[in-house]
Structure formats: structure tokens, C-alpha cells
Write a protein that holds these residues in place. Structure first.
Motif, PDB file in Angstrom:
ATOM      1  N   GLN A  52     -53.262 -15.814 -32.477  1.00  0.00           N
ATOM      2  CA  GLN A  52     -54.457 -15.346 -33.181  1.00  0.00           C
ATOM      3  C   GLN A  52     -54.201 -15.108 -34.655  1.00  0.00           C
ATOM      4  O   GLN A  52     -54.970 -15.530 -35.513  1.00  0.00           O
ATOM      5  N   HIS A  53     -53.117 -14.405 -34.963  1.00  0.00           N
ATOM      6  CA  HIS A  53     -52.774 -14.104 -36.354  1.00  0.00           C
ATOM      7  C   HIS A  53     -51.270 -14.260 -36.551  1.00  0.00           C
ATOM      8  O   HIS A  53     -50.482 -13.962 -35.651  1.00  0.00           O
ATOM      9  N   VAL A  54     -50.904 -14.698 -37.737  1.00  0.00           N
ATOM     10  CA  VAL A  54     -49.492 -14.865 -38.080  1.00  0.00           C
ATOM     11  C   VAL A  54     -49.111 -13.707 -38.996  1.00  0.00           C
ATOM     12  O   VAL A  54     -49.488 -13.682 -40.173  1.00  0.00           O
ATOM     13  N   GLU A  55     -48.367 -12.747 -38.452  1.00  0.00           N
ATOM     14  CA  GLU A  55     -48.062 -11.501 -39.162  1.00  0.00           C
ATOM     15  C   GLU A  55     -46.570 -11.159 -39.034  1.00  0.00           C
ATOM     16  O   GLU A  55     -46.188 -10.232 -38.319  1.00  0.00           O
ATOM     17  N   PRO A  56     -45.703 -11.864 -39.721  1.00  0.00           N
ATOM     18  CA  PRO A  56     -44.265 -11.566 -39.630  1.00  0.00           C
ATOM     19  C   PRO A  56     -43.898 -10.179 -40.133  1.00  0.00           C
ATOM     20  O   PRO A  56     -42.778  -9.711 -39.884  1.00  0.00           O
ATOM     21  N   ILE A  57     -44.813  -9.514 -40.813  1.00  0.00           N
ATOM     22  CA  ILE A  57     -44.540  -8.169 -41.320  1.00  0.00           C
ATOM     23  C   ILE A  57     -44.207  -7.213 -40.179  1.00  0.00           C
ATOM     24  O   ILE A  57     -43.606  -6.146 -40.404  1.00  0.00           O
ATOM     25  N   PHE A  58     -44.556  -7.570 -38.942  1.00  0.00           N
ATOM     26  CA  PHE A  58     -44.212  -6.721 -37.798  1.00  0.00           C
ATOM     27  C   PHE A  58     -42.705  -6.542 -37.653  1.00  0.00           C
ATOM     28  O   PHE A  58     -42.253  -5.548 -37.082  1.00  0.00           O
ATOM     29  N   LEU A  59     -41.932  -7.483 -38.151  1.00  0.00           N
ATOM     30  CA  LEU A  59     -40.484  -7.334 -38.103  1.00  0.00           C
ATOM     31  C   LEU A  59     -40.029  -6.105 -38.878  1.00  0.00           C
ATOM     32  O   LEU A  59     -39.044  -5.459 -38.517  1.00  0.00           O
ATOM     33  N   LEU A  60     -40.738  -5.777 -39.946  1.00  0.00           N
ATOM     34  CA  LEU A  60     -40.428  -4.571 -40.715  1.00  0.00           C
ATOM     35  C   LEU A  60     -41.137  -3.355 -40.140  1.00  0.00           C
ATOM     36  O   LEU A  60     -40.570  -2.258 -40.091  1.00  0.00           O
ATOM     37  N   LEU A  61     -42.367  -3.530 -39.689  1.00  0.00           N
ATOM     38  CA  LEU A  61     -43.123  -2.402 -39.143  1.00  0.00           C
ATOM     39  C   LEU A  61     -42.453  -1.856 -37.887  1.00  0.00           C
ATOM     40  O   LEU A  61     -42.544  -0.656 -37.603  1.00  0.00           O
ATOM     41  N   ALA A  62     -41.786  -2.724 -37.143  1.00  0.00           N
ATOM     42  CA  ALA A  62     -41.133  -2.266 -35.915  1.00  0.00           C
ATOM     43  C   ALA A  62     -40.089  -1.201 -36.205  1.00  0.00           C
ATOM     44  O   ALA A  62     -39.797  -0.360 -35.351  1.00  0.00           O
ATOM     45  N   GLY A  63     -39.532  -1.221 -37.405  1.00  0.00           N
ATOM     46  CA  GLY A  63     -38.553  -0.200 -37.767  1.00  0.00           C
ATOM     47  C   GLY A  63     -39.122   1.195 -37.760  1.00  0.00           C
ATOM     48  O   GLY A  63     -38.375   2.174 -37.574  1.00  0.00           O
ATOM     49  N   LEU A  64     -40.439   1.323 -37.956  1.00  0.00           N
ATOM     50  CA  LEU A  64     -41.068   2.648 -37.924  1.00  0.00           C
ATOM     51  C   LEU A  64     -40.934   3.282 -36.538  1.00  0.00           C
ATOM     52  O   LEU A  64     -40.838   4.507 -36.420  1.00  0.00           O
ATOM     53  N   TYR A  65     -40.933   2.454 -35.502  1.00  0.00           N
ATOM     54  CA  TYR A  65     -40.858   2.989 -34.146  1.00  0.00           C
ATOM     55  C   TYR A  65     -39.433   3.370 -33.760  1.00  0.00           C
ATOM     56  O   TYR A  65     -39.217   3.896 -32.662  1.00  0.00           O
ATOM     57  N   ALA A  66     -38.485   3.094 -34.626  1.00  0.00           N
ATOM     58  CA  ALA A  66     -37.132   3.574 -34.370  1.00  0.00           C
ATOM     59  C   ALA A  66     -37.078   5.097 -34.428  1.00  0.00           C
ATOM     60  O   ALA A  66     -36.178   5.723 -33.871  1.00  0.00           O
ATOM     61  N   PHE A  67     -38.059   5.705 -35.099  1.00  0.00           N
ATOM     62  CA  PHE A  67     -38.132   7.164 -35.194  1.00  0.00           C
ATOM     63  C   PHE A  67     -38.944   7.773 -34.053  1.00  0.00           C
ATOM     64  O   PHE A  67     -39.081   8.988 -33.967  1.00  0.00           O
ATOM     65  N   GLY A  68     -39.513   6.934 -33.202  1.00  0.00           N
ATOM     66  CA  GLY A  68     -40.334   7.414 -32.108  1.00  0.00           C
ATOM     67  C   GLY A  68     -41.513   6.494 -31.913  1.00  0.00           C
ATOM     68  O   GLY A  68     -42.181   6.127 -32.874  1.00  0.00           O
ATOM     69  N   ALA A  69     -41.756   6.097 -30.667  1.00  0.00           N
ATOM     70  CA  ALA A  69     -42.825   5.149 -30.373  1.00  0.00           C
ATOM     71  C   ALA A  69     -44.146   5.886 -30.243  1.00  0.00           C
ATOM     72  O   ALA A  69     -44.544   6.291 -29.152  1.00  0.00           O
ATOM     73  N   ASP A  70     -44.817   6.061 -31.369  1.00  0.00           N
ATOM     74  CA  ASP A  70     -46.077   6.795 -31.377  1.00  0.00           C
ATOM     75  C   ASP A  70     -47.034   6.100 -32.339  1.00  0.00           C
ATOM     76  O   ASP A  70     -46.705   5.902 -33.512  1.00  0.00           O
ATOM     77  N   PRO A  71     -48.225   5.694 -31.880  1.00  0.00           N
ATOM     78  CA  PRO A  71     -49.174   5.012 -32.761  1.00  0.00           C
ATOM     79  C   PRO A  71     -49.555   5.829 -33.991  1.00  0.00           C
ATOM     80  O   PRO A  71     -49.963   5.266 -35.001  1.00  0.00           O
ATOM     81  N   ARG A  72     -49.433   7.146 -33.909  1.00  0.00           N
ATOM     82  CA  ARG A  72     -49.766   7.971 -35.066  1.00  0.00           C
ATOM     83  C   ARG A  72     -48.844   7.694 -36.242  1.00  0.00           C
ATOM     84  O   ARG A  72     -49.222   7.933 -37.394  1.00  0.00           O
ATOM     85  N   ILE A  73     -47.653   7.187 -35.968  1.00  0.00           N
ATOM     86  CA  ILE A  73     -46.761   6.801 -37.056  1.00  0.00           C
ATOM     87  C   ILE A  73     -47.385   5.667 -37.866  1.00  0.00           C
ATOM     88  O   ILE A  73     -47.342   5.668 -39.103  1.00  0.00           O
ATOM     89  N   LEU A  74     -47.978   4.706 -37.163  1.00  0.00           N
ATOM     90  CA  LEU A  74     -48.650   3.602 -37.858  1.00  0.00           C
ATOM     91  C   LEU A  74     -49.820   4.108 -38.687  1.00  0.00           C
ATOM     92  O   LEU A  74     -50.038   3.669 -39.828  1.00  0.00           O
ATOM     93  N   LEU A  75     -50.595   5.030 -38.131  1.00  0.00           N
ATOM     94  CA  LEU A  75     -51.758   5.551 -38.841  1.00  0.00           C
ATOM     95  C   LEU A  75     -51.346   6.313 -40.101  1.00  0.00           C
ATOM     96  O   LEU A  75     -51.960   6.149 -41.173  1.00  0.00           O
ATOM     97  N   ILE A  76     -50.324   7.130 -39.987  1.00  0.00           N
ATOM     98  CA  ILE A  76     -49.866   7.901 -41.143  1.00  0.00           C
ATOM     99  C   ILE A  76     -49.248   6.975 -42.190  1.00  0.00           C
ATOM    100  O   ILE A  76     -49.473   7.130 -43.399  1.00  0.00           O
ATOM    101  N   PHE A  77     -48.466   5.998 -41.734  1.00  0.00           N
ATOM    102  CA  PHE A  77     -47.864   5.036 -42.664  1.00  0.00           C
ATOM    103  C   PHE A  77     -48.940   4.272 -43.422  1.00  0.00           C
ATOM    104  O   PHE A  77     -48.833   4.055 -44.641  1.00  0.00           O
TER     105      PHE A  77
END
Length: 533
Positions: free
Chosen positions: A87-112
Motif C-alpha cells: 500500500q505504501h512504501v515507508e522505509p522510515i519505519f526502520l528508524l521509527l522501530a527504534g522508539l519501541y526499544a524503550f517500550g512497545a506503546d503506541p503513545r510513544i508514536l503519538l508523543i514523538f
């Protein structure tokens, strides 16, 4: 020289600078607190949606655990493998995945996301200070127009989307160009292109503007080619490879008014160009364009060349049959807002350049020349790419020849259509208008004009929010977590590991045994994203 400009104001120039920086800090902090709280609250009361926060959460978690952008909560226009690349080509997820190294919580994405959008205020402020050196208080006004633009508020409140990150990234890219940080410019362009498949086209058009405005033909040409190649690769290779079974792009149904397929649409437009105008000329699309420009008081129209990079996103949003893509909110405008703000800054600079010229304040007028604002004087002579000297010479001669044809044709039209009387009348009215503006400028110093423009922009910001508030209000949580949320959470906690979900919902067991249930994240099955009913 600069101090004399501010002598008629209520505060000294240094006091205005300190006030401007203080206002910037206050606005950024207030934005992060208020928008961050609203985004998290929307999630806490189960108003966040499986489309799109649930999908983004799952794709981020899977990417961190070695399953690049995999997700299973698909819509009815999905084909192929359970991966977002269909559907979409978004390689930026390779970097965004690092945010979940601090805890797998969608609120991290929202705050970021909130912090990144707030960070975009910094380049807006610095670009305004660079372009408007004697008017420090206009910089926080531009920041206010950016932070309170309905498109920015909407993309911040409605879930999380990687493409939202291009809003601050493109602002930082132009800031890097202005201060000749070319390595950073390239890095930021790569990050922006990685946020979504069509962002490469935006990067390519930004590169053309950079060649024109900043005089960097070699680097600009390289970035242009890279952007075009990436977009073509994403649309013609990557998406079709993963979109197995689809006859065409899985979003083309939104553009079927132009033709049943992209190729058919191209031939239809070439053979019947009026069908484009039939799609574009509607009141809702006019209102949409007005909403994009209103938060800067329409001043962006005075520097239209800075709007060139918005053309891909504008075409996608204006040609679609889906109204939510051109209603002024959501994330579809992420690559438009930064250039509207930059165009408004340069439009304001041109107003002051003209104003100082009317007041015959030549020394101050020189501060507002484009070369000074863009820092072009710092660029030394550059050499063309090897082997392109002849090509550049041919292009230059062709441009001169085309211009000669146009001027000859214009003279023929003037002579045969008797336009000379009309043109002479227009020139007389122009001279009369300039004399009247000169009289007005004699009574209104630059500091007064700063106040007038500030009031105008603030009024337009308020008007824009009032007009689009019903849409923005639909994103906000209407209550705080209470018994209802506690009961839902208790129900979700009853779902055992390694089990699917009932009620015919789509589900898939994760490799580690956690459960995915119509938007319940593999990372945290206790969070549920209910689609709006």
C-alpha cells in the motif's frame, strides 16, 4: 542601520528579539503539552482507530522484531502479502522501530509525532528571522500560523502517520539550504523521501527550487534525479511486487473519474484535457485551497515559486473523489504546509522590500534583497557536470529562442488586437497606485506595518480555526477515561494468549504467541483501536 529602523517602535530591537525568542519557547511548550495531552487522551478513551494507529503500531513493533512493516488489519482494497509495502512504501519505519526499544506503546508514536511537529517551529522562526532581520516580532507570528494551521493540528490529532514527519523535515531542509549545510540538506531529503512513496517527487521539485534560488546546480541535479528515481521505483517496482493480484494501484479507485487506470487517465487527459478542470473546479476544492493559505493571511501568494514542491500533493488531493483528502485536515497535507509557511515568509519579505522602496530607505531595503535572505553571496562559482557544457549551452540558447518567440508573439497580439490602449491605461493606473502607496508609506513606518501584518495574520488564523473547527473537534476526546474505559480494559484483559478473537474479526497469532485482534497490537494486546461507527 538596523537600529534606526526600529526607532519608531515601542521596544528596542534587542528587546523585540528577546521577546520573540520567549514567545517561541512558550508556544512550542504549550503546543507539546496541549496537543500531546489531546493525542494521548484520544487514545486512552478508545477514539484512536485501527486505521491508522493500530496498523502503524503493529508495523512498528513487527519491524523491531525482524518482520519489516508487516500488519494484518487490511481494508477491502488490499491484495498480496500482509505487509505495508503493498500500500505504501515507508522505509522510515526502520528508524521509527527504534522508539519501541524503550517500550512497545503506541503513545510513544503519538508523543514523538507531537514533538516533531513542534520542532518544526524552530526552522520557521529562524527562516523568518533571516528573511526579516529588522522585524523580530513577525517571526513568532509565522510560528503561530504554522502551529495553529488546521492541517498541522489535524495531522497531529488523527492517529500517527510517518508522512506527518515530512512537515518539519522539509522546513529543516530549507533551513539547511539557507545556512549552506548541504550535507544536512541531503540527509534530510533522504529521510523525507523515506516517509512515503510520493515524497521523492516533492524532494525533486524542492531540488529544482534549490537550483534556482540557491545556485547549487550539481547537488540540486543529483537530488532531483534521486527523488524521481525513488518515486518511480516505489510506484512501478516495489508496490506492484507486493500488491499481488491487483490490476492497478489499490488507491486508484479514488481517481477513476480520470480513467479506469493510470495509463488510461494519461491518455484521457492528453486527449480531453477539460476533464481535469471538471474535477478541479468545485467549491469544496476552492475552500480547501483557501484553508491552506488562510493561516498565513494569503501572503504566500506573493512568493508562488516556493509553492512548486506542493504540486504532487496538491494533485493527489485535488484530483481525488474522496472529500477527506481535501477538507483541510488529516495527514494528506503534510508536504504542503511547510512550503506555504516558507512562501509566506518570503512574501512578507517582498512586502517590506517594496515598502522600503516606497519610503526611499535604500539601506534598509538592501537587507530584504533575496540574495541576502537566502545567503546566496556565500556561494562561490560552480562547475557543471563533466560533459554537460554543450547540453547547458544548447538549453540556454533554446530558452533564449523560446523567449524571443514569445515576445514576438506578444508584440503581434498587441498590434493586431489593439491592446496598446488597454496596456497604456493599465500602466497609468499602476503609476497612480504607486503614488498613492508612496503617500501611505510616508505616514506608516516599517514598525507600524509590522503591527498591521501581525493583526491581519492573527485574525486569519482565528478565522481558519473557526471555519474548520467542526472537523477538528471530531478528533478530540469528549471525555476523560472512566468506568466505560475500565470495563473495556477488563474485557480485553480476559483475552488469553495464543487465542484468536470471536465475532468473525480478522486475527493472526504472533510468532511469540501474543494475540492480534482487529487492531489489538501484538506489542500490547491490552489496547484496542475501535473503528468509528
Amino acid at each position: 542601520m538596523i537600529k534606526r529602523v526600529s526607532s519608531g517602535s515601542y521596544f528596542s530591537l534587542s528587546a523585540q528579539k528577546r521577546t520573540a525568542w520567549l514567545l517561541l519557547a512558550l508556544m512550542v511548550v504549550a503546543y507539546v503539552i496541549i496537543l500531546g495531552y489531546q493525542s494521548v487522551l484520544r487514545y486512552a478513551v478508545f477514539k484512536a482507530t485501527a486505521f491508522d494507529l493500530g496498523n502503524m503500531d503493529q508495523a512498528t513493533w513487527n519491524t523491531l522484531h525482524g518482520h519489516f512493516v508487516e500488519f494484518t488489519n487490511h481494508s477491502d482494497n488490499w491484495y498480496g502479502e500482509p505487509i505495508r509495502l503493498a500500500q505504501h512504501v515507508e522505509p522510515i519505519f526502520l528508524l521509527l522501530a527504534g522508539l519501541y526499544a524503550f517500550g512497545a506503546d503506541p503513545r510513544i508514536l503519538l508523543i514523538f509525532q507531537t514533538v516533531m511537529l513542534a520542532a518544526g517551529a524552530v526552522p520557521v522562526f529562524l527562516l523568518a528571522r533571516k528573511s526579516l532581520p529588522t522585524l523580530p516580532l513577525l517571526a513568532p507570528i509565522m510560528v503561530l500560523g504554522y502551529l495553529l494551521a488546521p492541517a498541522v493540528l489535524g495531522e497531529n490529532l488523527f492517529d500517527f502517520h510517518p508522512v506527518t514527519l515530512v512537515t518539519p523535515l522539509f522546513l529543516f531542509a530549507v533551513l539547511a539550504l539557507t545556512y549552506r549545510k548541504l550535507v544536512w540538506f541531503v540527509i534530510i531529503c533522504i529521510l523525507a523521501a523515506a516517509c512515503k512513496e510520493e515524497m521523492g517527487a516533492v524532494v525533486a521539485l524542492l531540488a529544482l527550487v534549490a537550483i534556482w534560488k540557491y545556485g547549487i546546480p550539481r547537488l540540486g541535479a543529483a537530488v532531483f534525479v534521486g527523488g524521481i528515481v525513488w518515486t518511480l521505483l516505489a510506484f512501478l517496482v516495489i508496490k506492484p511486487h507486493f500488491n499481488v493480484g491487483a490490476q492497478q494501484d489499490n488507491y486508484w479507485y479514488r481517481y477513476e473519474a480520470l480513467g479506469p487506470s493510470p495509463v488510461a487517465a494519461i491518455f484521457n487527459i492528453l486527449g480531453h484535457p477539460w476533464i481535469v478542470f471538471g474535477v478541479l473546479i468545485t467549491l469544496d476544492r476552492v475552500y480547501y485551497l483557501a484553508s491552506l493559505l488562510r493561516s498565513t493571511g494569503f501572503i504566500a501568494l506573493l512568493a508562488p515559486e516556493w509553492l512548486i514542491p506542493t504540486l504532487p500533493s496538491l494533485a493527489i488531493n485535488l484530483l481525488t473523489s474522496e472529500s477527506f483528502q481535501h477538507n483541510g485536515v488529516y495527514h494528506y497535507h503534510a508536504a504542503i504546509i511547510p512550503f506555504v509557511i516558507i512562501a509566506a515568509i518570503h512574501g512578507t519579505r517582498r512586502i517590506y522590500y517594496y515598502w522600503y522602496g516606497l519610503r526611499e530607505e535604500t539601506a534598509e531595503q538592501q537587507l530584504y534583497r533575496e540574495e541576502v535572505a537566502l545567503g546566496r553571496k556565500a556561494y562561490g562559482p560552480v562547475k557543471p557536470f563533466p560533459g554537460t557544457t554543450a547540453l547547458l549551452g544548447w538549453m540556454r540558447k533554446s530558452a533564449v529562442r523560446v523567449w524571443s518567440w514569445l515576445t514576438t508573439g506578444w508584440r503581434w497580439l498587441v498590434a493586431h488586437l489593439r491592446l496598446s490602449t488597454l496596456l497604456n491605461g493599465w500602466q497609468r493606473r499602476r503609476k497612480l497606485m504607486r503614488l498613492r502607496m508612496k503617500d501611505l508609506a510616508a505616514y506608516m513606518p516599517a514598525s507600524w506595518l509590522q503591527g498591521t501584518l501581525s493583526i491581519w495574520i492573527v485574525c486569519m488564523i482565528v478565522l481558519n480555526i473557526v471555519v474548520i473547527w467542526p472537523l477538528l473537534n471530531s478528533f478530540l476526546a469528549d471525555h476523560t477515561p472512566g468506568p466505560r474505559e475500565q470495563h473495556i480494559q477488563q474485557l480485553l484483559d480476559m483475552i488469553p494468549p495464543r487465542r484468536g478473537c470471536i465475532g468473525g474479526r480478522q486475527y493472526q497469532s504472533a510468532p511469540d504467541g501474543e494475540t492480534l485482534c482487529n487492531g489489538v497490537s501484538r506489542a500490547n494486546r491490552g489496547h484496542f483501536y475501535a473503528r468509528p461507527g
